[in-house]
Design a protein around this motif. Structure first.
Motif, short mmCIF file in Angstrom:
data_model
loop_
_atom_site.label_atom_id
_atom_site.label_comp_id
_atom_site.label_asym_id
_atom_site.label_seq_id
_atom_site.Cartn_x
_atom_site.Cartn_y
_atom_site.Cartn_z
N PRO A 91 -52.60 37.69 -22.15
CA PRO A 91 -53.28 39.23 -22.39
C PRO A 91 -52.53 40.19 -22.69
CG PRO A 91 -53.84 38.27 -20.34
CD PRO A 91 -52.70 37.47 -20.90
N LYS A 92 -51.12 40.51 -22.48
CA LYS A 92 -50.25 41.18 -23.09
C LYS A 92 -49.94 41.15 -24.49
CE LYS A 92 -47.20 44.97 -22.82
NZ LYS A 92 -46.57 44.68 -24.31
N LEU A 94 -51.87 39.51 -26.41
CA LEU A 94 -53.10 39.55 -27.16
C LEU A 94 -53.46 40.95 -27.47
CD1 LEU A 94 -55.72 38.29 -27.98
CD2 LEU A 94 -56.58 38.63 -25.76
N ASP A 95 -53.29 41.91 -26.62
CA ASP A 95 -53.37 43.37 -26.74
C ASP A 95 -52.42 43.87 -27.71
OD1 ASP A 95 -55.36 43.19 -24.75
OD2 ASP A 95 -54.13 44.07 -23.07
N ASP A 96 -51.25 43.54 -27.72
CA ASP A 96 -50.16 44.07 -28.58
C ASP A 96 -50.45 43.66 -29.91
OD1 ASP A 96 -48.76 44.93 -26.47
OD2 ASP A 96 -47.32 43.41 -26.57
N THR A 97 -51.08 42.55 -30.25
CA THR A 97 -51.47 41.98 -31.54
C THR A 97 -52.85 42.79 -32.12
OG1 THR A 97 -50.74 39.84 -31.19
CG2 THR A 97 -51.79 39.83 -32.99
N MET A 98 -53.56 42.89 -31.22
CA MET A 98 -54.79 43.69 -31.71
C MET A 98 -54.64 45.00 -31.81
SD MET A 98 -57.30 41.78 -31.99
CE MET A 98 -58.64 42.92 -32.09
N THR A 99 -53.65 45.76 -31.39
CA THR A 99 -53.05 47.15 -31.50
C THR A 99 -52.52 47.01 -32.76
OG1 THR A 99 -52.90 47.70 -29.23
CG2 THR A 99 -51.85 48.95 -30.75
N LEU A 210 -58.95 36.15 -32.73
CA LEU A 210 -59.02 37.11 -31.96
C LEU A 210 -60.26 37.94 -32.03
CD1 LEU A 210 -55.39 38.39 -32.92
CD2 LEU A 210 -55.95 37.16 -31.03
N ASN A 248 -60.73 34.79 -27.79
CA ASN A 248 -59.70 35.50 -27.13
C ASN A 248 -58.45 34.83 -27.10
OD1 ASN A 248 -61.60 37.66 -26.15
ND2 ASN A 248 -62.71 36.07 -25.00
#
Length: 307
Positions: A91-92, A94-99, A210, A248
């Motif tokens: 999750p971390k 994943l969030d960093d990549t989307m940001t 993603l 995801n």
């Protein structure tokens, strides 16, 4: 009574003052030399954060490895070089990549007056588009290319870290690590026509999905013809493989035969159903309806460097 020589007194006083200033300056220099130095900035210090940013990250794979027993796709199609992990990015990450993806700038077309008569070279054009969203002329979607083989250009740290991770899990050999990343943004219902990645790359492709939307990824055999220019229908029917790619942070890796002898595609349309013929490698019973939404794919490859 002796006469006072005022000129001589003034001369001696000037000498005394000069002598005092010289001593004070020497003491100040000595004190500065012995005092501990104060760093103005830490640019000369090791950038531990940057080093850590490039180390492989912990994935959701068991033992942090791509496993033939767990991830290799077994299907009726005789394709033994396809691997799939529904859960890859933690999750971390994943969030960093989307940001980070939200920070990619758009490519701005230069005006005709700024162009040279001969036009830019191929490498100059690649550098202009490199690292920027570009709207494709022949499709509605937009893409961003990150080519680490271009002169004086390095992959962004987050992409380099994913690249290093793909090597550490066994998706790519250390001798041919990913150096080329293509980011595709798909709106609901958008797809990509059948194609191969071609001989410009080593025969291995890894794609991370993603954005939350699932799609059906299709591998189809390249058209083979007999000496009489008739298509080998038996081979083309036999070697079909579909996979549901979950949006995801899933990972698909295909190489060797799957890369060299097959095209890959994603059909257009908002709704699609897996077949009941066992074609889908992760839904053998078929009948699953996949609703398409927003999706971003990160495709990693090793581009061959001309020597």
């Amino acid at each position: 009574m002796a006469t006072i020589n005022f000129q001589e007194l003034r001369r001696r006083e000037r000498q005394r003052i000069r002598s005092t200033k010289t001593v004070d300056s020497s003491r100040a220099i000595a004190n500065n030399d012995s005092a501990p130095s104060v760093a103005v900035n830490d640019e000369s210090q090791p950038q531990q954060q940057n080093v850590c940013a490039l180390t492989p990250f912990e994935t959701l794979l068991p033992q942090n490895k791509l496993s033939e027993d767990i991830h290799q796709i077994q299907s009726a199609a005789n394709i033994d070089s396809v691997f799939y992990a529904k859960q890859f990015l933690a999750p971390k990450m994943l969030d960093d990549t989307m940001t980070w993806l939200q920070t990619i700038p758009d490519y701005l077309q230069t005006s005709a007056s700024n162009r040279t008569i001969t036009g830019p070279t191929e490498e100059e054009m690649s550098l202009q588009h490199n690292g920027k969203w570009t709207r494709l002329k022949h499709a509605r979607r937009k893409v961003a290319l990150f080519d680490g083989t271009l002169s004086s250009y390095e992959l962004p740290p987050i992409l380099q870290r994913i690249s290093n991770t793909l090597v550490s899990i066994g998706a790519f050999p250390s001798t041919n690590p990913p150096n080329h990343v293509l980011v595709n943004e798909y709106q609901p219902g958008e797809g990509i026509m059948p194609h191969t990645d071609g001989p410009a790359y080593e025969s291995c492709t890894a794609t991370i999905s993603l954005g939350g939307s699932d799609v059906i990824f299709k591998l189809r055999p390249r058209q083979h013809f007999t000496a009489h220019e008739h298509c080998d229908q038996a081979r083309n029917v036999q070697q079909k493989l579909d996979l549901i790619l979950h949006g995801n942070g899933s990972l698909i890796v295909f190489r060797d035969d799957a890369y060299l002898e097959h095209t890959h595609e994603i059909s257009e349309g908002v709704f699609e159903e897996t077949t009941e013929s066992g074609t889908c490698g992760n839904d053998l019973s078929g009948g699953t309806i996949v609703k398409r939404g927003y999706r971003i794919s990160l495709t990693f490859r090793c581009k061959k460097v001309k020597k």
